[in-house]
Design a protein around this motif. Structure first.
Motif, short mmCIF file in Angstrom:
data_model
loop_
_atom_site.label_atom_id
_atom_site.label_comp_id
_atom_site.label_asym_id
_atom_site.label_seq_id
_atom_site.Cartn_x
_atom_site.Cartn_y
_atom_site.Cartn_z
N LEU A 57 0.82 -1.21 0.00
CA LEU A 57 0.00 0.00 0.00
C LEU A 57 0.86 1.26 0.00
O LEU A 57 0.37 2.35 -0.29
CB LEU A 57 -0.93 -0.01 1.21
CG LEU A 57 -1.98 -1.13 1.17
CD1 LEU A 57 -2.58 -1.35 2.55
CD2 LEU A 57 -3.07 -0.79 0.17
N ALA A 58 2.13 1.11 0.31
CA ALA A 58 3.09 2.22 0.28
C ALA A 58 4.49 1.62 0.31
O ALA A 58 4.68 0.50 0.80
CB ALA A 58 2.89 3.15 1.48
N ASP A 59 5.46 2.39 -0.23
CA ASP A 59 6.87 1.99 -0.12
C ASP A 59 7.15 0.57 -0.63
O ASP A 59 7.59 -0.26 0.16
CB ASP A 59 7.32 2.15 1.34
CG ASP A 59 8.83 2.06 1.50
OD1 ASP A 59 9.53 2.39 0.52
OD2 ASP A 59 9.29 1.65 2.57
N GLU A 115 4.63 2.38 -3.92
CA GLU A 115 3.21 2.68 -4.13
C GLU A 115 2.55 1.55 -4.94
O GLU A 115 3.20 0.88 -5.74
CB GLU A 115 3.06 4.01 -4.89
CG GLU A 115 3.50 5.22 -4.12
CD GLU A 115 2.67 5.44 -2.87
OE1 GLU A 115 1.44 5.36 -2.96
OE2 GLU A 115 3.25 5.66 -1.80
N LYS A 122 1.80 -3.79 4.19
CA LYS A 122 2.24 -2.49 4.71
C LYS A 122 1.06 -1.56 5.02
O LYS A 122 1.13 -0.34 4.78
CB LYS A 122 3.24 -1.84 3.75
CG LYS A 122 4.43 -2.74 3.41
CD LYS A 122 5.47 -2.04 2.58
CE LYS A 122 6.60 -3.01 2.17
NZ LYS A 122 7.66 -2.38 1.38
N LEU A 168 1.42 1.64 6.92
CA LEU A 168 1.93 2.85 6.28
C LEU A 168 0.86 3.60 5.50
O LEU A 168 1.02 4.80 5.23
CB LEU A 168 3.08 2.50 5.32
CG LEU A 168 4.29 1.79 5.93
CD1 LEU A 168 5.32 1.50 4.85
CD2 LEU A 168 4.91 2.63 7.05
N ALA A 169 -0.21 2.93 5.09
CA ALA A 169 -1.26 3.57 4.29
C ALA A 169 -2.57 2.81 4.46
O ALA A 169 -2.59 1.61 4.78
CB ALA A 169 -0.87 3.62 2.82
N GLY A 177 11.76 3.63 -5.23
CA GLY A 177 10.67 2.74 -4.84
C GLY A 177 10.86 1.34 -5.32
O GLY A 177 9.93 0.53 -5.32
#
Length: 299
Positions: A92-94, A96, A122, A125-126, A203
């Motif tokens: 969901l992040a890192d 994207e 993740k 994080l999001a 990323g």
């Protein structure tokens, strides 16, 4: 496979269950052997150290997950055989999320006759909500994982994921850095899959899995970890295989669409099917977005 040697499970589920090392026999010709194949062996099948059997036949495949290098490549590659679930792992992040790559992997699942499962990592994080909502019209089940304060994946999240995996043969796909190897190590503690870091600027992560490998889950079932991919070519896919995965739309396609309809062009009968109340507009729009992911260059 390791240097032309295959690790084969013989007599699974019996007291005599054992692993046998085998090589592909010449009589197979150019026919390949992939993870998940059911094969016939001859020679020394004792499984004793330093013994070697031969694979002389590959049994008909019940399913085959395939991809091409890109959409213009006529040569399709079978990644895994005889699996029944495709687990699409995305962070969901890192890094994207990449919805277009997710769409293409969904197409590959439907083409192979496999059930898809979204695994969203993740979530610490999001928020998973927006991505879950984006795929809700397709009815794709999902599981969400996040790290706790101790830095480890939360046990309740893993338990939920295990419920989706129990008793099934599941293939994990996703691009590098999304946390596939972390998941595998949590699900199969002795797997010891290498874990990479994600570059904070690009990323991107390193490809930590170099080959597909099947691992037995402690609670029953198998997971097959695959190398991270940056693209998923779909040159081989027939749109009808995708539509047939959706019963409410497949019936309309059979009744109202012209021959060889791509379900994206003017004249597609699914618009009238939806207008008559047989299926929802949101579901058709989502299906068309997935079908459209076959066009052009992979993300």
């Amino acid at each position: 496979m390791n240097r032309g040697r295959y690790r084969c499970l013989v007599d699974p589920g019996t007291p005599g269950e054992r692993f046998v090392t085998a090589m592909r026999a010449r009589e197979l010709g150019r026919k390949g052997v992939v993870v998940g194949d059911r094969v016939a062996l001859v020679g020394d099948v004792s499984g004793d150290p330093d013994t070697l059997a031969r694979i002389v036949r590959v049994e008909p495949r019940q399913s085959a997950l395939r991809r091409t290098a890109d959409d213009n490549d006529p040569y399709e590659r079978i990644i895994v055989a005889n699996a029944d679930q495709l687990v699409i792992v995305t962070a969901l992040a890192d890094p994207e999320p990449r919805p277009r790559l997710i769409d293409r992997q969904l197409v590959a699942a439907y083409d192979a006759g496999m059930d898809p499962l979204l695994c969203l990592t993740k979530a610490d994080l999001a928020d998973a909500g927006p991505l879950v909502a984006e795929y809700a019209p397709l009815g794709v089940p999902y599981a969400v994982t996040r790290r706790g304060e101790d830095g480890e994946l939360r046990r309740d999240d893993l338990d939920e994921l295990r419920r989706h995996l129990a008793g099934r043969t599941s293939v994990l796909v996703g691009h590098s850095g999304v946390g596939k190897s972390t998941l595998v190590n949590a699900l199969v503690p002795d797997a010891e899959r290498a874990v990479s870091d994600v570059n904070a600027v690009t990323g991107r992560g390193r490809h930590t899995s170099s080959s597909a490998i099947a691992l037995e889950l402690p609670g029953g079932g198998w997971i097959i970890d695959t190398p991270g991919v940056r693209s998923f070519g779909l040159a081989h896919v027939d749109p009808e295989h995708v539509v047939n995965a959706f019963e409410d739309l497949a019936e309309g396609a059979a009744e109202r669409c012209p021959p060889h309809c791509d379900h994206l062009s003017e004249g597609c009968g699914l618009d009238g099917w939806v207008a008559d109340g047989h299926a929802s507009r949101a579901r058709l729009d989502s299906l068309r977005r997935v079908l459209a992911s076959r066009e052009g260059e992979p993300e």
